[in-house]
Motif scaffolding. Structure first.
Motif, mmCIF file in Angstrom:
data_model
loop_
_atom_site.group_PDB
_atom_site.id
_atom_site.type_symbol
_atom_site.label_atom_id
_atom_site.label_comp_id
_atom_site.label_asym_id
_atom_site.label_seq_id
_atom_site.Cartn_x
_atom_site.Cartn_y
_atom_site.Cartn_z
ATOM 1 N N GLU A 1 0.821 -1.214 0.000
ATOM 2 C CA GLU A 1 0.000 0.000 0.000
ATOM 3 C C GLU A 1 0.853 1.260 0.000
ATOM 4 N N HIS A 2 2.171 1.120 -0.238
ATOM 5 C CA HIS A 2 3.060 2.282 -0.217
ATOM 6 C C HIS A 2 2.687 3.241 -1.349
ATOM 7 N N SER A 3 2.676 4.526 -1.034
ATOM 8 C CA SER A 3 2.228 5.519 -2.014
ATOM 9 C C SER A 3 3.287 5.852 -3.060
ATOM 10 N N LEU A 4 4.563 5.532 -2.801
ATOM 11 C CA LEU A 4 5.636 5.946 -3.699
ATOM 12 C C LEU A 4 6.238 4.808 -4.505
ATOM 13 N N TYR A 5 6.137 3.574 -3.995
ATOM 14 C CA TYR A 5 6.787 2.444 -4.648
ATOM 15 C C TYR A 5 5.767 1.366 -4.992
ATOM 16 N N ARG A 6 5.925 0.798 -6.178
ATOM 17 C CA ARG A 6 5.085 -0.326 -6.556
ATOM 18 C C ARG A 6 5.500 -1.562 -5.760
ATOM 19 N N PRO A 7 4.547 -2.460 -5.482
ATOM 20 C CA PRO A 7 4.914 -3.703 -4.772
ATOM 21 C C PRO A 7 6.019 -4.478 -5.490
ATOM 22 N N GLU A 8 5.983 -4.489 -6.851
ATOM 23 C CA GLU A 8 6.987 -5.247 -7.596
ATOM 24 C C GLU A 8 8.383 -4.636 -7.452
ATOM 25 N N GLU A 9 8.443 -3.309 -7.303
ATOM 26 C CA GLU A 9 9.734 -2.661 -7.062
ATOM 27 C C GLU A 9 10.292 -3.091 -5.716
ATOM 28 N N LEU A 10 9.420 -3.095 -4.705
ATOM 29 C CA LEU A 10 9.867 -3.482 -3.363
ATOM 30 C C LEU A 10 10.220 -4.967 -3.323
ATOM 31 N N GLY A 11 9.506 -5.775 -4.093
ATOM 32 C CA GLY A 11 9.857 -7.193 -4.182
ATOM 33 C C GLY A 11 11.253 -7.387 -4.739
ATOM 34 N N ALA A 12 11.592 -6.618 -5.787
ATOM 35 C CA ALA A 12 12.938 -6.697 -6.366
ATOM 36 C C ALA A 12 13.984 -6.226 -5.361
ATOM 37 N N LEU A 13 13.685 -5.141 -4.659
ATOM 38 C CA LEU A 13 14.624 -4.620 -3.664
ATOM 39 C C LEU A 13 14.870 -5.648 -2.569
ATOM 40 N N LEU A 14 13.809 -6.297 -2.101
ATOM 41 C CA LEU A 14 13.941 -7.317 -1.057
ATOM 42 C C LEU A 14 14.805 -8.477 -1.547
ATOM 43 N N MET A 15 14.552 -8.957 -2.758
ATOM 44 C CA MET A 15 15.332 -10.081 -3.281
ATOM 45 C C MET A 15 16.801 -9.722 -3.441
ATOM 46 N N GLU A 16 17.075 -8.531 -3.965
ATOM 47 C CA GLU A 16 18.463 -8.103 -4.158
ATOM 48 C C GLU A 16 19.188 -8.009 -2.825
ATOM 49 N N GLN A 17 18.575 -7.342 -1.853
ATOM 50 C CA GLN A 17 19.240 -7.138 -0.571
ATOM 51 C C GLN A 17 19.423 -8.447 0.186
ATOM 52 N N TRP A 18 18.443 -9.350 0.082
ATOM 53 C CA TRP A 18 18.572 -10.646 0.750
ATOM 54 C C TRP A 18 19.708 -11.444 0.120
ATOM 55 N N LEU A 19 19.816 -11.408 -1.204
ATOM 56 C CA LEU A 19 20.910 -12.112 -1.880
ATOM 57 C C LEU A 19 22.266 -11.577 -1.428
ATOM 58 N N VAL A 20 22.392 -10.263 -1.365
ATOM 59 C CA VAL A 20 23.654 -9.657 -0.914
ATOM 60 C C VAL A 20 23.956 -10.093 0.512
ATOM 61 N N HIS A 21 22.920 -10.117 1.357
ATOM 62 C CA HIS A 21 23.077 -10.551 2.748
ATOM 63 C C HIS A 21 23.579 -11.991 2.814
ATOM 64 N N MET A 22 23.081 -12.861 1.947
ATOM 65 C CA MET A 22 23.441 -14.275 1.982
ATOM 66 C C MET A 22 24.878 -14.515 1.552
ATOM 67 N N THR A 23 25.443 -13.633 0.723
ATOM 68 C CA THR A 23 26.810 -13.862 0.239
ATOM 69 C C THR A 23 27.845 -13.767 1.351
ATOM 70 N N ARG A 24 27.421 -13.446 2.567
ATOM 71 C CA ARG A 24 28.354 -13.447 3.702
ATOM 72 C C ARG A 24 28.830 -14.854 4.037
ATOM 73 N N GLY A 25 28.220 -15.871 3.432
ATOM 74 C CA GLY A 25 28.641 -17.241 3.708
ATOM 75 C C GLY A 25 27.527 -18.108 4.240
ATOM 76 N N LEU A 26 26.277 -17.839 3.827
ATOM 77 C CA LEU A 26 25.124 -18.568 4.340
ATOM 78 C C LEU A 26 24.476 -19.395 3.237
ATOM 79 N N ARG A 27 23.594 -20.310 3.654
ATOM 80 C CA ARG A 27 22.784 -21.076 2.710
ATOM 81 C C ARG A 27 21.323 -20.748 2.943
ATOM 82 N N GLY A 28 20.589 -20.540 1.859
ATOM 83 C CA GLY A 28 19.159 -20.272 1.950
ATOM 84 C C GLY A 28 18.374 -21.380 1.288
#
Length: 696
Positions: free
Chosen positions: A481-508
């Motif tokens: 329901e964010h007024s400035l960002y589309r849900p699909e934009e935020l979905g992409a942002l979440l996936m990108e940031q989670w991937l970067v977080h995982m490269t610290r040496g984790l398995r998802g």
């Protein structure tokens, strides 16, 4: 007129108005700075209009008119006084005395645009001109790409009267404010907001082109980057700098050696230092770096002008970044991961049910989940359930809120939150780090996980918390329901940031039945690891992304293959033939048996290595005893390994306390140290093989 509204200068204009209305204001200096097209001239024009509204005299000088000598500077002021206000100098009056007298008569704003070369006048300004005006009421507003030189900020007489105003990009809210009265369709406004990155000139050019008579015939998204690219490259006068900038746009940061590896013809020594003088190039601890918007614009223009050459250079950049990954610290590894995702963006979907990767949103500071975030996350989840968005087919929808509450209460480290610049949640994903304490909660809400995990489920029930390195993702949602960002934009942002977080040496690990999501996960580098059938008969695909050990190289190689380049060289030129690959678990076994030569030489890993047990032990001891850096192995990691495997005089709790860490944090550092030592040892072995082969 609505298309040319002035926005985004609230802070600067408030300070300017405060000076105009302060009867006790003294001579002051405002330094306005920023990259080309960010609005410096626009701000000065707005200040000139405001000064007129307050009946304050304003004079305009332009550095491009040759303000490089005291004579030309004073002559320009004399001309402005004469043409704007009818003030003329007596024949007998000295020019400096006349200008100083005129500027002291009434409050005056002196607006100087394009004053990049003002350092040529520094000595004269500080010694002769400014002292004449110290008790007057004059405001100097100096606009330049890099701001006033350091000498102005440290001058004992004037540093207290200097204020710096580095201009920033527009926020998404300001972009919509600008577009709100444009009359453009709402969907087109959203596309403009996504693609202009808050760059003022990019925004203005795009809107103007869309309103032009030939708009239907023009490719606005192609023309705007071309225009701006030419504007930025105008600063880089020589062809060598031009080539270097286009190459630098493909790297997060680069020293001279790294940049030259991406260029067909190396830079000359002076060229690298000339790059640091450009307004959109920053000098960082990792080398020079391009402003993010300028880098994107140069990449887009490069790709459209010479697509084959761009693809070849980007391919080399991918290989270079993969090669560097294991030789840098964790901070830089995260930066490399984020940059690789940025370069890979073109190959990710712009139209997808869950993620739109076409806009490069920048998240706020990464902060761990806080309990006060929970109501917001539950709100996101509720909206997601109402929209029938994917969460987890392993969990019954009615259990989502309770599961999220349970994770937040008992295992909050499993919640990953992406925030805006003010720290407010935008999106999240939630799961469980798999270990003995969390497995009962996982099996309670996702009973199908046992079938998915197979035999590993039994060992996970025995795994201590501090040894956990796998996250099982169960829930995710964005602020739909964010007024400035589309849900699909935020979905992409979440996936990108989670991937970067995982490269610290984790398995998802996660599971999905949705074919669209399955296709997206494959593109992002996840690997299918089997299927599991839910009670309702839905066929699920289990996906795994493993960054433990050395899997980052494999992930980046998958990305390289998916970019369409036919030939994929190894990340390390000698890696396939000469560099033995040592896993972290194998390194741990070697360390545990380091002083038992018979047991050490029985290890399976030792059968692949060209050295005897004695040689391996001596090399490991040498690496740990060497006080010099052996990237990516840090000095602290060497101390942890020495204390844990060589001295062995304390238990793990005592070791954690001696390093001022919790047991869980200490175990994570220990695993990372083992991984880094494995890389360094493999590197030493590979170098030995190369020398041996050359001698043959």
């Amino acid at each position: 007129m609505a298309r040319h509204r002035i926005i985004g200068f609230d802070r600067e204009m408030m300070s300017f108005t405060d000076w105009l209305t302060d009867a006790r204001a003294k001579t002051s200096i405002f330094s306005i700075s920023g990259i080309g097209g960010i609005g410096k001239t626009t701000l000065l024009l707005q200040m000139a209009r405001t000064a007129r509204q307050f009946s304050v005299r304003s004079l305009w000088l332009d550095g491009r008119g040759g303000l490089t000598t005291s004579g030309s500077f004073l002559a320009s002021l004399e001309m402005s006084l004469a043409t704007e206000y009818g003030r003329t100098r007596d024949r007998d009056a000295a020019l400096l005395s006349y200008i100083a007298s005129e500027l002291s008569l009434v409050p005056t704003v002196l607006l100087i645009d394009n004053c990049e070369e003002i350092e040529r006048l520094e000595g004269w300004l500080f010694s002769s001109f400014l002292p004449e005006l110290k008790s007057a009421r004059v405001l100097f507003v100096c606009a330049s790409r890099n701001g006033l030189p350091l000498q102005w900020q440290t001058n004992p007489e004037w540093k207290s009267r200097l204020r710096r105003f580095p201009l920033r990009l527009f926020t998404r809210e300001e972009v919509y404010d600008y577009l709100g009265s444009s009359g453009l369709p709402v969907e087109l406004q959203r596309e403009i907001a996504q693609k202009t990155d808050g760059h003022p000139l990019s925004l203005a050019l795009t809107v103007d082109m869309l309103f032009s008579e030939s708009a239907e015939e023009r490719d606005v998204w192609r023309e705007v980057p071309a225009v701006l690219s030419a504007e930025f490259l105008r600063e880089a006068a020589s062809p060598n700098l031009y080539r270097a900038l286009t190459a630098l746009s493909l790297l997060p940061a680069a020293d001279e050696a790294l940049l030259n590896r991406l260029l067909d013809k190396p830079l000359e020594g002076a060229d690298y230092y000339q790059l640091t003088a450009l307004s959109f190039v920053r000098d960082t601890m990792d080398g020079i770096s391009l402003h993010q918007v300028v880098a994107r614009i140069l990449r887009e223009d490069f790709a459209r002008r010479t697509p084959e050459q761009f693809e070849a250079v980007r391919h080399r950049a991918f290989v270079l970044l993969a090669e560097r990954f294991h030789s840098v610290d964790q901070r830089m590894q995260m930066r490399l991961s984020a940059h690789i995702m940025e370069l890979y963006r073109e190959f990710l979907p712009s139209a997808h049910a869950y993620a739109n990767f076409s806009s490069s949103l920048k998240p706020g500071e990464q902060k761990p989940f806080q309990l006060e975030d929970l109501p917001e996350l539950q709100r996101f989840m509720k909206a997601s359930i109402l929209g029938s968005d994917w969460q987890s087919e392993l969990v019954e929808p009615a259990d989502y809120p309770a599961l999220l509450d349970g994770i937040a209460a008992r295992f909050p480290e499993g919640i990953f939150v992406v925030r805006d610049e003010k720290g407010r949640p935008l999106a999240f994903c939630a799961g469980l780090w798999l270990h003995a304490l969390s497995m009962p909660l996982l099996e309670r809400y996702a009973p199908g996980c046992r079938q998915m995990l197979g035999e590993e489920a039994f060992s996970l029930h025995e795994l201590p918390l501090e040894a956990a390195d796998t996250i099982f993702v169960l829930l995710s949602a964005v602020n739909s329901e964010h007024s400035l960002y589309r849900p699909e934009e935020l979905g992409a942002l979440l996936m990108e940031q989670w991937l970067v977080h995982m490269t610290r040496g984790l398995r998802g690990i996660l599971a999905a039945a949705d074919p669209q999501l399955n296709a997206l996960l494959s593109v992002l580098g996840f690997q299918a690891c089997g299927g599991v059938t839910r009670f309702a008969g839905i066929e699920l695909t289990a996906w795994e992304l493993d960054f433990r050990h050395t899997a980052f190289d494999q992930w980046i190689q998958r990305i390289i293959r998916q970019t369409g380049t036919a030939t994929v060289p190894s990340a390390h030129p000698w890696e396939n033939e000469h560099r033995p690959s040592i896993e972290r678990s194998e390194m741990k076994q070697m360390l545990e048996r380091l002083f038992d030569m018979d047991e050490l030489e029985k290890l399976p890993a030792m059968q692949r290595l060209p050295w005897s047990g004695t040689q391996v032990r001596a090399t490991i001891q040498g690496i740990l005893a060497d006080t010099r850096e052996a990237g990516p192995l840090t000095a602290t990691e060497k101390e942890i390994l020495i204390a844990g495997y060589l001295r062995k005089d304390r238990n793990k709790s005592e070791l954690a306390a001696s390093f001022h860490m919790s047991r869980a944090t200490f175990y994570r550092h220990m695993r990372l140290a083992e991984q880094h030592l494995a890389y360094v040892l493999g590197d030493r072995l590979g170098q030995t093989e190369v020398v041996f082969n050359k001698n043959i």
